[in-house]
Design an enzyme around this catalytic site. Sequence first.
Site, PDB file in Angstrom:
ATOM      1  CB  SER A 113     -29.721  42.220 -19.427  1.00  0.00           C
ATOM      2  OG  SER A 113     -28.553  42.899 -19.784  1.00  0.00           O
ATOM      3  CG  ASP A 277     -27.274  44.748 -23.221  1.00  0.00           C
ATOM      4  OD1 ASP A 277     -27.483  45.938 -23.514  1.00  0.00           O
ATOM      5  OD2 ASP A 277     -27.577  44.248 -22.125  1.00  0.00           O
ATOM      6  CG  ASP A 279     -31.100  45.841 -21.077  1.00  0.00           C
ATOM      7  OD1 ASP A 279     -30.040  45.370 -21.528  1.00  0.00           O
ATOM      8  OD2 ASP A 279     -31.237  46.179 -19.885  1.00  0.00           O
ATOM      9  NE  ARG A 282     -24.329  43.188 -19.688  1.00  0.00           N
ATOM     10  CZ  ARG A 282     -23.874  42.046 -19.222  1.00  0.00           C
ATOM     11  NH1 ARG A 282     -23.163  41.260 -20.004  1.00  0.00           N
ATOM     12  NH2 ARG A 282     -24.126  41.664 -17.994  1.00  0.00           N
TER      13      ARG A 282
HETATM   14  C1  G1P Z   1     -23.776  40.491 -14.574  1.00  0.00           C
HETATM   15  C2  G1P Z   1     -22.516  41.309 -14.549  1.00  0.00           C
HETATM   16  C3  G1P Z   1     -22.721  42.540 -13.705  1.00  0.00           C
HETATM   17  C4  G1P Z   1     -23.910  43.332 -14.233  1.00  0.00           C
HETATM   18  C5  G1P Z   1     -25.130  42.429 -14.328  1.00  0.00           C
HETATM   19  C6  G1P Z   1     -26.308  43.135 -14.981  1.00  0.00           C
HETATM   20  O1  G1P Z   1     -24.114  40.082 -13.275  1.00  0.00           O
HETATM   21  O2  G1P Z   1     -21.421  40.558 -14.062  1.00  0.00           O
HETATM   22  O3  G1P Z   1     -21.554  43.312 -13.720  1.00  0.00           O
HETATM   23  O4  G1P Z   1     -24.187  44.417 -13.410  1.00  0.00           O
HETATM   24  O5  G1P Z   1     -24.827  41.269 -15.094  1.00  0.00           O
HETATM   25  O6  G1P Z   1     -26.022  43.527 -16.287  1.00  0.00           O
HETATM   26  P1  G1P Z   1     -23.741  38.623 -12.686  1.00  0.00           P
HETATM   27  O7  G1P Z   1     -24.324  37.614 -13.625  1.00  0.00           O
HETATM   28  O8  G1P Z   1     -22.237  38.547 -12.693  1.00  0.00           O
HETATM   29  O9  G1P Z   1     -24.326  38.622 -11.307  1.00  0.00           O
HETATM   30 ZN    ZN Z   2     -28.399  44.878 -20.351  1.00  0.00          ZN
END
Ligand code: G1P
Ligand code: ZN
Length: 553
Positions: A113, A277, A279, A282
């Site tokens: 990501s 982002d 991938d 976002r």
């Molecule tokens: C983070 C974000 C969450 C999202 C995830 C994947 O996870 O807070 O909302 O779904 O990245 O993109 P976290 O690192 O907080 O577990």
């Molecule tokens: Zn992502």
Amino acid sequence: MNIHSIPTKPFNDQKPGTSGLRKRVPAFQQPHYLENFVQSIFDTIAAPPGATLTLGGDGRYYNREAIQIILKMAAANGFGRVLVGQGGILSTPAASCIIRKYQTYGGIILSASHNPGGPDGDFGIKYNTANGGPAPEKVTEAIFANSKKISQYRILQALDIELDAIGESDIGGMQVQVIDPVVDYADLMASLFDFNAIHGLLNSGFRMKFDAMHAVTGPYAKEIFLNRLDAPADSVMNVVPLEDFGGGHPDPNLTYAHELVEIIYGDNAPDFGAASDGDGDRNMILGKHFFVTPSDSLAVIAANAKLAPGYAKGVAGIARSMPTSAAADRVAAKLGIPCYETPTGWKFFGNLMDAGKVTLCGEESFGTGSDHVREKDGLWAVLFWLNILAAKQQSDAQQLKARQSVEQIMMAHWAQFGRNVYSRHDYEALPSDAANGVMQHLHASFNQLTGAQFGRYTIKTCDDFSYTDPIDGSVSTGQGIRILFSDGSRIVFRLSGTGTEGATLRIYLEAFEPDVNQHHLDAQVALAELIKIALQISELTKRTGRDKPTVIT
Ligand code: G1P
Ligand code: ZN
């Protein structure tokens, strides 16, 4: 056929987090590491012989090597066909689109990501099911369980497969179909939004800047904004994908997308700014000198959904993750539709969408999406905002220069619904013990905190969020500590499930402000008192040695 069964031993650290398995690249490069995890996926999903798999990734370092390994393992594990994006590329929402459109058995997406890439950066892998969404927890837990008892994996011994030319080839009796990674996704977008109206907007002097951050959305943005919508060439930036994202941190927020932020807050700024982002799932939405929080963006999209042709019939319901602000709840109440509060992570939205209970969903972490796919979708959110801006411009065409800016749309929204002032403070790379200590301390303080008064704030209740899925009844516990105040304000403490270095503590702060005269205030100013309370009750500074967050969004 040259199928080999390779003996191996479990690694014991292959537990998928919020969004698949993420580790540093060198971890994935250890002999058998990727193979063990892929075999654990295949052992878990038990696809029928001849099944079709979707495969692609965000193009980060190690993407190509991993694709080759997975193709050879898919052939050895009885798959009949793999749809793979050209060059091994598929954005996460495009992969979800492909799984659904071609009804493949599932898909493997290679991505970490928004985490940095490169030889010392991060890599990741996750499995998506036939609905196009991330595998639910019971599947990821079964994958982890299998990874702990694995003793061998199956792989075809074969030459590498040509990935750069669109077309079909055969390895060990399995078809490899290299597909255009962009076209199906771009067609889907054109079916949802009023491309004529957006075309008009982008050719009427309205200026936009989309920052692909040298990540996967570059080719998608070029096709959609430049080819299909005829936007001027300088409407996009950083559109050449690079394996290390140009050394950047491909996370579209005010800290990491600073190149775009400087343009949007600078002289002669464009009317609209956006970024996506690593991938492509976002998004960040900006107006001239103006930032839209993701929570507000979801609310604005929900309130104006009918302006987009794909949503003209209205919205069945909205879902948001627990730490996301309640701005969308206010819109849902006004529309008379349900609003669901789910744990963090996109996988919790899938059941609700499959059951037709929600159309739109979002997370405060720059994720917004709908039931058009089963992932969040960065470019979709950008197009939704452009569609809203175009529609509002058209309806105001009689009044000269009545075009509404992003800021005006937001201010009008707050005037109507009130403002959920919101911010997230991240404390990254904390020693795990210290971060766990903060959470344990908060847990142990629930009784003492309940009813306590801090200035104008009184704590009504504290709990550790748990969720029962209304569709399949599955229960997820330990999803974040909520400190709920009597006036509806909230502080949420949560440990990240996606980091790869130490622990990241996230503090989510929210206060409701009905007074229009206060709506222009900077969120950090408006939330100052809650920020102080958060530090005080968590003993954060004493326990971690930190007194300032590393990232504020
Ligand atoms: C983070 C974000 C969450 C999202 C995830 C994947 O996870 O807070 O909302 O779904 O990245 O993109 P976290 O690192 O907080 O577990
Ligand atoms: Zn992502």
